[in-house]
Design an enzyme around this catalytic site. Structure first.
Site, PDB file in Angstrom:
ATOM      1  CB  CYS A  66     -53.821  26.793 -57.450  1.00 41.09           C
ATOM      2  SG  CYS A  66     -52.578  25.871 -57.112  1.00 41.09           S
ATOM      3  CG  MET A  71     -48.491  29.069 -62.431  1.00 41.34           C
ATOM      4  SD  MET A  71     -47.058  29.889 -63.909  1.00 41.34           S
ATOM      5  CE  MET A  71     -48.492  31.129 -64.478  1.00 41.34           C
TER       6      MET A  71
END
Length: 393
Positions: free
Chosen positions: A104, A318
């Site tokens: 992430c 993201m």
């Protein structure tokens, strides 16, 4: 009547970029959860509140979106020239599994601050004032991330004037360097472009043959042209997420792209691989109104990008997909580069549903093989709550 008491585990709830997650020190986890396996997965799912057939994660720390159903485990690193090891777990919302297949990028911004605040960094490496350089080993993908964390009076500086579209309030800037971000795992054989091509014709039954750039950088990502799938590239979340047919189409493209990239053997495996690869669609610059009501002018961006995470259009972008965008934009001939106007570029600013984001990448070609030495972008992070998280034993 017998009952299972709750146990409490030291934990920190943090925002990193446009994501939130529950952070743990490895040594604070119950012994059975200190190693990969069913016990760790079961614990993290219970912490987040999954699986939840209602899709709300009411009985846990999750926020019922891909951006808020996340967990992080950090430990001191035994690797040379690294301070901490960082492991990311994307917890499925309505299904019983944790996806460990990728990083992430947003929560990467919180790893350095968490490590410093948690005493995981050698004090000699942390200045009282200035910038602490935290060397992070990203264990999911085997890559190095360098975080530049601002320090004031011996503590991590969390407040400041840095604004990030998708985050309501300004904070202190944390610059991240994703070193050599092209993936070397997941069957990609170390190639940034696993098919060997900058652009492919991707056959998707029931949808057609799409032009696609499939890249392993930051996170495996499949880029397609917005107009080829009936979009402009300026869509906001509701235009996609309230349309079941659109979500099925995008997931079908993702499945066939994953097989073409060598990440899976058959499209049926996509159900257990929600986190990677990502699917995104791109278009040339155009003016639009972001989800906050802010107007994004075509002349202020190089291209439009919309990306799907965990089956839904992401509210912003993201962080790992931003790395993929930056890498692809730096390489002349990719769909991303073409949407941005072509040519050689080391920095690109793209429009996403919440506003804009700037990312830089340095790419080079040798013997027909492309490499990206690093990608750079800025995020912010702060501690939202710290103490103990409780779960039934």
């Amino acid at each position: 009547m017998t009952h299972a008491p709750q146990i409490r585990i030291p934990a920190t709830y943090m925002r990193g970029g446009t994501s939130k997650g529950v952070f743990f020190r490895l040594k604070d986890l119950p012994e059975a959860a200190r190693v990969p396996g069913p016990a760790r997965d079961a614990l993290l799912m219970r912490v987040i509140g999954s699986p939840d057939p209602y899709g709300k994660q009411i009985d846990g720390m999750g926020g019922a979106t891909s951006s808020t159903s996340k967990t992080v485990i950090v430990a001191k690193s035994s690797r040379p020239d690294h301070d901490v090891d960082y492991l990311f777990g994307q917890v499925a919302i309505d299904k019983p599994f944790v996806d460990w297949s990728g990083n992430c990028g947003n929560l990467s911004a919180a790893v350095g601050p968490f490590a410093i605040a948690s005493g995981l960094i050698d004090a000699s490496r942390v200045p009282d004032n200035g910038v602490a350089v935290v060397r992070i080993w990203q264990a999911n993908i085997g890559k190095t991330i360098i975080a530049h964390v601002p320090m004031t009076n011996g503590a991590v500086q969390e407040t400041g004037g840095f604004e990030l579209d998708g985050v309501t309030f300004p904070a202190a800037e944390v610059q991240l360097e994703f070193m050599d971000p092209a993936a070397e795992e997941d069957g990609a054989g170390g190639a940034m472009f696993p098919t060997g091509n900058l652009i492919d014709a991707l056959d998707v039954p029931g949808i057609g043959t799409l032009t696609a750039t499939m890249i392993n950088a930051g996170i495996p990502t499949i880029f397609v042209n917005a107009e080829e799938i009936g979009y402009t590239g300026a869509e906001l979340q509701d235009a996609i997420n309230t349309n079941p047919a659109a979500l099925v189409m995008l997931e079908t493209i993702r499945a066939h792209g994953a097989v073409r990239m060598g990440l899976m053997g058959h499209i049926d495996e996509i159900a257990s691989r929600q986190h990677t690869p990502k699917i995104a669609f791109v278009a040339k610059p155009a003016s639009y109104v972001a989800s906050s009501g802010k107007r994004v002018a075509a002349e202020d961006i190089d291209l439009l990008v919309r990306a799907v995470s965990m089956g839904k259009l992401h509210h912003a972008m993201m962080g790992t997909a931003a790395v993929a965008i930056g890498a692809a934009a730096a390489i002349s001939g990719t769909l991303v580069n073409q949407a941005a106007g072509g040519g050689v570029r080391e920095v690109v600013r793209f429009g996403h549903p919440s506003g804009t984001l700037r990312v830089g990448a340095q790419a080079s070609e040798a013997d027909g093989k492309w490499t990206v030495t690093k990608a750079i972008m800025s995020r912010s992070a702060r501690i939202l709550m710290e103490g103990w998280v409780r779960v039934p034993q």
